[in-house]
Design an enzyme around this catalytic site. Sequence first.
Site, PDB file in Angstrom:
ATOM      1  N   TYR A  22      70.023  -6.390  11.539  1.00  0.00           N
ATOM      2  CA  TYR A  22      70.567  -5.088  11.930  1.00  0.00           C
ATOM      3  C   TYR A  22      69.814  -4.500  13.120  1.00  0.00           C
ATOM      4  O   TYR A  22      69.949  -3.333  13.437  1.00  0.00           O
ATOM      5  CB  TYR A  22      70.499  -4.117  10.747  1.00  0.00           C
ATOM      6  CG  TYR A  22      71.192  -4.622   9.519  1.00  0.00           C
ATOM      7  CD1 TYR A  22      72.536  -4.356   9.293  1.00  0.00           C
ATOM      8  CD2 TYR A  22      70.523  -5.399   8.579  1.00  0.00           C
ATOM      9  CE1 TYR A  22      73.191  -4.827   8.163  1.00  0.00           C
ATOM     10  CE2 TYR A  22      71.164  -5.876   7.453  1.00  0.00           C
ATOM     11  CZ  TYR A  22      72.499  -5.584   7.247  1.00  0.00           C
ATOM     12  OH  TYR A  22      73.134  -6.064   6.133  1.00  0.00           O
ATOM     13  N   GLY A 139      73.691  -5.550  -3.405  1.00  0.00           N
ATOM     14  CA  GLY A 139      74.529  -5.610  -2.209  1.00  0.00           C
ATOM     15  C   GLY A 139      74.407  -6.921  -1.459  1.00  0.00           C
ATOM     16  O   GLY A 139      74.593  -6.961  -0.243  1.00  0.00           O
ATOM     17  N   HIS A 144      69.909 -12.358   2.614  1.00  0.00           N
ATOM     18  CA  HIS A 144      69.541 -12.251   4.030  1.00  0.00           C
ATOM     19  C   HIS A 144      68.269 -13.039   4.341  1.00  0.00           C
ATOM     20  O   HIS A 144      68.020 -13.398   5.492  1.00  0.00           O
ATOM     21  CB  HIS A 144      69.289 -10.792   4.421  1.00  0.00           C
ATOM     22  CG  HIS A 144      70.539 -10.008   4.678  1.00  0.00           C
ATOM     23  ND1 HIS A 144      71.499 -10.422   5.562  1.00  0.00           N
ATOM     24  CD2 HIS A 144      70.981  -8.824   4.178  1.00  0.00           C
ATOM     25  CE1 HIS A 144      72.473  -9.533   5.612  1.00  0.00           C
ATOM     26  NE2 HIS A 144      72.186  -8.562   4.768  1.00  0.00           N
ATOM     27  N   ARG A 177      76.296 -12.827  -3.774  1.00  0.00           N
ATOM     28  CA  ARG A 177      77.700 -13.227  -3.778  1.00  0.00           C
ATOM     29  C   ARG A 177      77.860 -14.519  -4.581  1.00  0.00           C
ATOM     30  O   ARG A 177      76.893 -15.252  -4.816  1.00  0.00           O
ATOM     31  CB  ARG A 177      78.198 -13.446  -2.348  1.00  0.00           C
ATOM     32  CG  ARG A 177      78.552 -12.171  -1.595  1.00  0.00           C
ATOM     33  CD  ARG A 177      79.159 -12.512  -0.249  1.00  0.00           C
ATOM     34  NE  ARG A 177      79.597 -11.331   0.488  1.00  0.00           N
ATOM     35  CZ  ARG A 177      80.803 -10.784   0.382  1.00  0.00           C
ATOM     36  NH1 ARG A 177      81.695 -11.328  -0.443  1.00  0.00           N
ATOM     37  NH2 ARG A 177      81.130  -9.726   1.096  1.00  0.00           N
ATOM     38  N   TYR A 195      81.515  -0.609  -3.188  1.00  0.00           N
ATOM     39  CA  TYR A 195      81.933   0.506  -2.356  1.00  0.00           C
ATOM     40  C   TYR A 195      83.448   0.595  -2.261  1.00  0.00           C
ATOM     41  O   TYR A 195      84.155  -0.385  -2.438  1.00  0.00           O
ATOM     42  CB  TYR A 195      81.333   0.368  -0.952  1.00  0.00           C
ATOM     43  CG  TYR A 195      79.861   0.107  -0.960  1.00  0.00           C
ATOM     44  CD1 TYR A 195      78.997   0.975  -1.619  1.00  0.00           C
ATOM     45  CD2 TYR A 195      79.326  -1.013  -0.333  1.00  0.00           C
ATOM     46  CE1 TYR A 195      77.633   0.728  -1.644  1.00  0.00           C
ATOM     47  CE2 TYR A 195      77.965  -1.265  -0.359  1.00  0.00           C
ATOM     48  CZ  TYR A 195      77.124  -0.385  -1.022  1.00  0.00           C
ATOM     49  OH  TYR A 195      75.789  -0.637  -1.047  1.00  0.00           O
TER      50      TYR A 195
END
Length: 313
Positions: A22, A139, A144, A177, A195
């Site tokens: 990010y 999330g 990552h 996931r 969300y």
Amino acid sequence: MVDSIYRTRSLGVAAQGIPDQYADGKAAKVWEYYIGSRRERTEVYREWIVKLLRDRGCQSVLDVACGTGIDSVMLLEEGFKVMSCDASDKMVMHAFRERWDRRKEEAFDAWEIEIANWLTLFDDIKKPGDGYDCVVCIGNSFAHLPDFEGNLSNQKLAFKNFHDMLKPGGVLIIDHRNYDAILDTGRAPVKNIYYKGNCITDIETSTLFKNGRPSMVTLDYIIDIGLAKKEMESEDSEHHKLHTHKTPKRLEDTTGVCKFRLSYYPHRLNAFTELLKEAFGADSKHTVLADFKPYNEVDTPSYYIHVIEKPLA
């Protein structure tokens, strides 16, 4: 064509050390569109995590992947004491702004936020007393963390640090996931169980193999900015004014479709469970949920959620 498949992150994102995907600020801003309203999580998610924490008597929570702060805010609003951290300063900046905007509220005035790396967690934040009641990493955040060495040593160190941040009897809530399905079908589902944002029109999926083993899954998120704006503008105007859910500056005049890329290490369910058990102990209490439902009730879930307890002794 080669670049579009093997470039693992959006242009401008740092590639040194453990990459902050990010870092260019773009994904952090677009993420606000992805998640939709800050006020509205899926009821199943909110009710599940709040009930779990209250049933266990948890008060202190360490959110080790707070991102823009959306889940930390939810927990603060539910009465928990939250310490939030993230490795991305661009993401954490949004959390700092939220804290400032709501500083007159006692819970937000006491909200602690730090920039921290999972691999140097004890250098970056202070462990309170015996530790936290709960560590949260949700999330799909943990994925990552790449496996550059090929032996999952970074993942093992991160799990050890999460374990050590907990008090005896404390619990880690962590998810990923359904990479088993993604690797088997070559596609990531658009559905998000956390969300209510409905602006994702597609998620393009690429898988990188190394010596015959999947080492990275790259997802290109396709976002309808116009639809996202309409969702945000429909929020309660009074809440919007008081709590300042701002349209990201770079995208506030943008229409049409926005695309950004993130890459992940594809954890298969059984392998991820083994890593957790290695850090917490073979006899540690461990539960796996599929999209917040019992594991055997969902044929092909989007996410697996692990709840594992640090033994008392």
